[in-house]
Enzyme design. Structure first.
Site, PDB file in Angstrom:
ATOM      1  N   GLU A 176       2.966 132.605  20.858  1.00 41.38           N
ATOM      2  CA  GLU A 176       1.847 131.982  21.546  1.00 41.38           C
ATOM      3  C   GLU A 176       1.704 130.465  21.345  1.00 41.38           C
ATOM      4  O   GLU A 176       0.724 129.987  20.761  1.00 41.38           O
ATOM      5  CB  GLU A 176       0.542 132.685  21.163  1.00 41.38           C
ATOM      6  CG  GLU A 176       0.542 134.139  21.598  1.00 41.38           C
ATOM      7  CD  GLU A 176      -0.783 134.848  21.377  1.00 41.38           C
ATOM      8  OE1 GLU A 176      -1.649 134.310  20.651  1.00 41.38           O
ATOM      9  OE2 GLU A 176      -0.953 135.956  21.912  1.00 41.38           O
ATOM     10  N   GLU A 288       2.641 141.291  24.290  1.00 43.97           N
ATOM     11  CA  GLU A 288       1.361 141.760  23.757  1.00 43.97           C
ATOM     12  C   GLU A 288       0.437 142.080  24.924  1.00 43.97           C
ATOM     13  O   GLU A 288       0.379 141.324  25.902  1.00 43.97           O
ATOM     14  CB  GLU A 288       0.679 140.712  22.870  1.00 43.97           C
ATOM     15  CG  GLU A 288       1.369 140.407  21.557  1.00 43.97           C
ATOM     16  CD  GLU A 288       0.575 139.409  20.711  1.00 43.97           C
ATOM     17  OE1 GLU A 288      -0.638 139.203  21.004  1.00 43.97           O
ATOM     18  OE2 GLU A 288       1.158 138.845  19.777  1.00 43.97           O
TER      19      GLU A 288
END
Length: 380
Positions: A176, A288
């Protein structure tokens, strides 16, 4: 008909797995990989170990993953673990985990990977932190304590260590990227696209897949249409997988979740962010997704919508977040007792990927049983 069905699900046993991509698919020894994965965190925290083993047997968690049809685990870790390999990891119930108490972080990670292999579970190692613990950090792939050169060096130590583990099939280069991370502007300090290319080149001896997340917390790839990952080497380019993250209102209550047209307004939004990648022939794995998905909430609406969207878009290769119940905004597949399954979440992941590829070892070989994607038009 019976003979045809039996043949399609027959095992293929080989000496070594070979990973590549073709036509937007991940291929393992020329078979499409049907991936049903789950995230299981802990190695990136101050315990340097998978969470939950402070009370329970690690084998029980791995058995739960196997018995619920998953074939892969995404394992977050910290660069601090690789650099220092703490000699005494914390929060291990010694009676329930004989052989793991008073051991080093590397010993724990070795054991985790080996036990996953015994159950036919693939492992992807994911760089979630530089320093152990704390919030997702840093926003870029480096910081003052861990330069880009240092990060590549530590990745190389890890990939060399597990080069002979058949089930370590992929690495996720950086979890991320966010804040000032960019894509495609060629600014050396912030351009994640170019940094990912440099990292892949520096890790070219690794024979598995290279997962690259998007910017803005993993979710945005718009500029990848103009600036795809390109190392200049086909062998490396053909092992790059784009890995977006996506969450509903329980994690981040975005404006699009609060309009009258929700959730029907989301199709075009997600297509622009990353759905176009698969349309353009790029391999994509959702790294995710998830949430609490409590009944009659907007988060349940989002989760159900997202599962059906993944199916329609042929994007069902995924890693669900997560096994752990101690993930604040999402919860996990297990209740707070770390034993009881959360059935409505199990139903979601089974709907997303009901027939994954299966792996097992037998007589020194790795045996693959072909999986199938849930929508017929996605088989190709």
């Amino acid at each position: 008909l019976f003979i045809l069905i039996a043949a399609s699900y027959a095992e293929t046993c080989i000496d070594k797995l070979k990973w590549t991509t073709s036509g937007g698919r991940i291929m393992v020894n020329d078979q499409p990989l049907v991936l049903k994965g789950v995230n299981y965190f802990g190695f990136e925290t101050e315990t340097f170990a998978p969470h939950g083993i402070w009370d329970h047997d690690l084998n029980d968690f791995l058995d739960f993953i196997k018995n619920n049809g998953f074939n892969a685990i995404r394992v977050p870790f910290s660069m601090e673990l690789v650099k220092n390999s703490p000699k005494k990891i914390m929060a291990v119930h010694c009676h329930n985990n004989p052989g793991l108490c008073q051991k080093s972080a590397y010993h724990m990670l070795d054991t985790f990977i080996n036990r996953a292999a015994e159950r036919g579970l693939l492992v992807m190692l994911s760089n979630h932190r530089n320093a152990a613990g704390g919030y997702i950090s840093p926003p870029l792939w480096y910081d003052n304590a861990y330069t880009e050169v240092e990060v590549i060096k530590l990745w190389k130590i890890l990939t060399d260590r597990y080069a002979d583990r058949w089930n370590v099939f992929a690495i996720d280069l950086k979890n991320e990227p966010h804040d000032n991370a960019t894509w495609g502007d060629s600014k050396p300090q912030t351009d994640w696209n170019k940094a990912a290319e440099r990292m892949i080149m520096g890790l070219s001896s690794f024979q598995g897949l290279f997962f690259v997340g998007g910017i803005e917390w993993g979710g945005r790839f718009e500029k990848a249409a103009q600036y795809p990952i390109n190392t200049g080497l086909d062998d490396l380019n053909n092992r790059v997988v784009y890995s977006p993250h996506a969450y509903g209102p329980d994690v981040y209550d975005r404006p699009e979740f609060n309009v009258e047209s929700f959730p029907n307004n989301l199709d075009e939004i997600y297509r622009r962010k990353f759905g176009f990648l698969v349309e353009n022939g790029h391999p994509v794995v959702i790294g995710e997704w998830g949430g609490k998905a409590v009944k009659d909430t907007r988060d349940e609406t989002w989760n159900k919508w997202f599962v059906e969207w993944m199916r329609r878009k042929c994007l069902t290769n995924n890693f669900y977040w997560c096994l752990n119940p101690n993930s604040d905004h999402t919860g996990g597949l297990l209740e707070e007792d770390w034993k009881t399954p959360v059935q409505h979440k199990i139903n979601l992941v089974n709907r997303a990927q009901p027939h994954p590829t299966k792996f097992k070892t037998h007589d020194g070989k790795i045996c693959i049983t072909k999986g199938s994607f849930p929508e017929g038009n996605c088989q190709r």
